[in-house]
Write an enzyme that holds these catalytic residues in place. Structure first.
Site, PDB file in Angstrom:
ATOM      1  N   HIS A  41      -8.240 -86.726-122.531  1.00 31.93           N
ATOM      2  CA  HIS A  41      -8.320 -88.086-123.071  1.00 31.93           C
ATOM      3  C   HIS A  41      -7.992 -88.073-124.549  1.00 31.93           C
ATOM      4  O   HIS A  41      -8.082 -87.042-125.219  1.00 31.93           O
ATOM      5  CB  HIS A  41      -9.714 -88.688-122.853  1.00 31.93           C
ATOM      6  CG  HIS A  41     -10.810 -87.901-123.506  1.00 31.93           C
ATOM      7  ND1 HIS A  41     -11.340 -86.762-122.934  1.00 31.93           N
ATOM      8  CD2 HIS A  41     -11.478 -88.064-124.679  1.00 31.93           C
ATOM      9  CE1 HIS A  41     -12.291 -86.267-123.711  1.00 31.93           C
ATOM     10  NE2 HIS A  41     -12.393 -87.042-124.787  1.00 31.93           N
ATOM     11  N   CYS A  93     -19.005 -86.841-129.752  1.00 30.80           N
ATOM     12  CA  CYS A  93     -17.859 -85.941-129.650  1.00 30.80           C
ATOM     13  C   CYS A  93     -16.755 -86.477-130.560  1.00 30.80           C
ATOM     14  O   CYS A  93     -16.832 -87.611-131.036  1.00 30.80           O
ATOM     15  CB  CYS A  93     -17.373 -85.814-128.211  1.00 30.80           C
ATOM     16  SG  CYS A  93     -16.590 -87.292-127.543  1.00 30.80           S
TER      17      CYS A  93
END
Length: 671
Positions: A67, A181
């Site tokens: 992603h 993240c």
């Protein structure tokens, strides 16, 4: 989510076209390109690869989630592929058979990011992934991911229903967690889901703060205060980390939160049982928590200003010391040297001096823009950076100086906060943070600084500079006393920073008066730790064993102009240490100004004495203040009396020493 994935974005036989993660990403990305969801295939794949290089996106359980956020993505999109053979995405348990390619635009709005994060949470549900492994056609797979088709065993009670039906029990243990993240789309929310599931199974009450791309809401302070332990699963710095200081803490990467949540919860419980706590010795970042909802306006203003000053200080220290070294090596005319880019002689010491001076000058030029930018950052977070830096640069251009930087930062933050309060149509939200807010706020701040408030502030700055330049006699001494009191009042706190920032601001356009102010500020700031070090040496009985050990370190800290070296002493006995420090600081500040000492370096302590005007008198001023502070603290501590014990009395430190000895020898006695 129906517009994010369709049957055309599903490949149930991905292994026929891809054997590696790069090939899998390309195959799924080509489907996005075919639907117009991605404008540049190679550019997008480059962004996917860059994200993959930060951290592998394979997860335990046979899942791969490549992603990224990319400027080549036209709308948030999800593609799904299934590989019977499996493709290696770097997961500890082997290849992934379920691959999700998540594509988010660089300026994706919160709603779409929230949907993507919901998918990330679904992937931690075994029923959901099992259904994806058994689905027979792309349309059904897309419907399942969209939530339009229930997973098998839908007749069984859901986890939430089972939880509701279970008898309520008082939680035996409470944990707060933070997950984050680099991208803030997938791993952040998957780790949160995994920790919540593991906590539920362990009978632990857990609340997670997800610091993702859609922003985050801080945990309720009451929840944090009530927590028995903390778990950080993160790959980027935790915002406002100081909230969790003093609690048992498990600090790991975000993938550990996904792959072994039960072990993290068990470790947190073990640390709590052993009584281990984390004490964050660092001062909290001024940006983190700046302007909490419960703060008054004065408190918020102080935090915003300290945000800018905190980020400005490293530029000041680096630039100022380089400039000072340039003067020390090349002499006072080094500022007239030609650019080293055009004229540099490797064997000539003046060329090296010019290099240091010019690098320092460039670093110092960031002083006002950084101050303004991070004041705005403290107010409005990242959207405030661009207008803040623009406003600070305008302040430099119109010679508004340090005061102009303060004004520009506050104006920029206020403008951004005002724009953020305007209700925006959903279709425009994606371009707000990258186009609309920077464009409008920069234009407004530039207009105000150039044409409205800038010139009056520049005049005020000029008047202040002239006043400093004309200081002499009693006026200069009074200013030195004030600076000394401020530098020593809170030992590195807000008032200390205000005095230091005032002194440093004058170095942007140095005059004889501003150089005297800088010298007085640094000299006074060195006094408290040096005085405490001397006091623990000459009258050690007045201090505890720990304080005597701290006194040894305080010699170096004070000599290096680290005022915070006196904080351990002030924390233990503020009513004696702080007045003593202020008395010595006032004496040193006054003497430094009276002696006409000057300083071109904003930091360095005794290590930059060769760069000080009147260096011997400067050291005399520091020594005088240290002696005064030492004498005052010794007298105050020696005069302290405790309650009579028997026929004698004890001074405070002797009592403390006796208490220490008693603590080490004390044994339990029967009642």
């Amino acid at each position: 989510m129906t517009d994010m994935i369709t049957a055309d974005l599903v490949d149930l036989e991905l292994d026929l076209s891809a054997e590696t993660k790069e090939a899998a990403a390309r195959s799924l990305a080509e489907r996005m390109v075919a639907l117009g969801r991605v404008s540049d295939l190679e550019g997008f794949l480059g962004d996917v690869a860059a994200r993959e290089a930060q951290m592998p996106t394979g997860l335990d359980g046979g899942i791969g989630i490549p992603h990224c956020r990319s400027a080549h993505v036209t709308e948030p999109t999800l593609a799904f592929g299934r590989s019977a053979r499996g493709i290696d995405f770097g997961a500890p348990d082997g290849p992934a058979d379920l691959i999700f390619l998540i594509a988010a635009p660089a300026g994706a709005d919160d709603a779409h990011l929230t949907i993507l994060s919901s998918l990330a949470r679904q992937l931690m549900d075994a029923e959901f992934t099992d259904a994806l492994r058994s689905v027979s056609d792309p349309a059904s797979a897309a419907a399942l991911i969209n939530g339009d088709e229930p997973a098998p065993d839908a007749g069984q009670p859901s986890r939430e229903e089972a939880t509701e039906e279970a008898p309520e029990e008082a939680p035996a243990f409470r944990i707060v967690a933070v997950t984050s993240c680099p991208t803030g789309i997938a791993h952040t929310y998957m780790a949160a889901e995994a920790l919540e599931n593991a906590a539920r199974e362990a009978g632990v009450e857990l609340v997670v703060e997800t610091q993702g791309s859609a922003g985050f809401a801080r945990l309720d302070p009451a929840v944090v205060a009530a927590a028995d332990a903390v778990v950080f699963a993160h790959d980027v710095p935790v915002r406002d980390k100081e909230r969790f200081a003093g609690k048992p803490t498990v600090d790991v990467g975000v993938k550990a939160g996904i792959n072994r949540p039960a072990a993290l919860i068990a470790e947190a419980r073990e640390k709590a049982a052993r009584g281990e706590v984390t004490v964050d010795a660092k001062s909290p970042s001024p940006v983190d928590g700046a302007g909490e909802s419960g703060d008054g306006y004065g408190t918020k203003l102080r935090k915003w200003l300290m945000s800018g000053v905190s980020y400005m200080v490293p530029f000041v220290a680096a630039g100022g010391l380089l400039i000072a070294l340039g003067f020390a090596i090349g002499g006072w005319k080094i500022d007239k040297a030609p650019s080293v880019a055009e004229h540099f002689i490797w064997t000539d010491h003046t060329s090296w001096a010019a290099l240091l001076f010019q690098i320092g000058g460039l670093a110092f030029a960031f002083l006002v823009p950084v101050l303004a930018g991070y004041i705005a950052y403290g107010m409005a977070d990242r959207p405030g950076l661009v207008p803040g830096f623009v406003g600070g640069s305008v302040a430099v251009t119109i010679n508004a100086g340090f005061l102009g930087g303060l004004a520009a930062g506050l104006i920029a933050g206020a403008v951004v906060l005002g724009i953020q309060r305007v209700r925006i149509p959903t279709v425009l939200r994606g371009i707000m943070p990258v186009v609309v807010i920077p464009l409008i706020s920069s234009a407004v701040v530039g207009f105000l600084m150039f044409l409205v408030v800038g010139k009056p502030i520049a005049s005020l700055q000029s008047a202040l500079t002239d006043w400093l330049e004309g200081l002499s006699g009693a006026n200069a001494i009074i200013l030195g006393v004030i600076l000394g009191l401020m530098m020593c009042f809170d030992l590195g706190g807000p008032l200390n920073k205000v005095a230091y920032a005032f002194a440093v601001g004058g170095l942007a356009h140095p005059t004889d008066g501003s150089l005297k102010v800088m010298a007085a500020a640094m000299a006074a700031g060195m006094v408290p730790p040096l005085a405490m070090a001397l006091a623990t040496t000459v009258r050690g009985r007045l201090f505890t064993k720990t304080e005597r050990e701290n006194g040894k370190a305080a010699w170096f800290l004070g000599a290096s102009f680290i005022t915070e070296g006196a904080i351990p002493f002030a924390a233990a006995d503020p009513l004696r240490v702080i007045p003593a420090s202020m008395a010595g600081g006032a004496v040193t500040g006054a003497l430094s100004m009276a002696f006409g000492c000057t300083l071109r370096a904003p930091h360095g302590g005794v290590f930059v004495v060769p760069l000080i005007g009147q260096p011997l008198l400067y050291l005399v001023a520091i020594a005088a203040g240290v002696c005064v502070s030492t004498a005052v603290v010794v007298v105050l501590k020696g005069a302290r009396k405790t309650a009579p014990s028997g026929s004698g009395t004890e001074t405070g430190a002797e009592t403390g020493a006796a208490a220490e000895a008693a603590d080490t020898k004390r044994v339990p006695t029967a009642a």
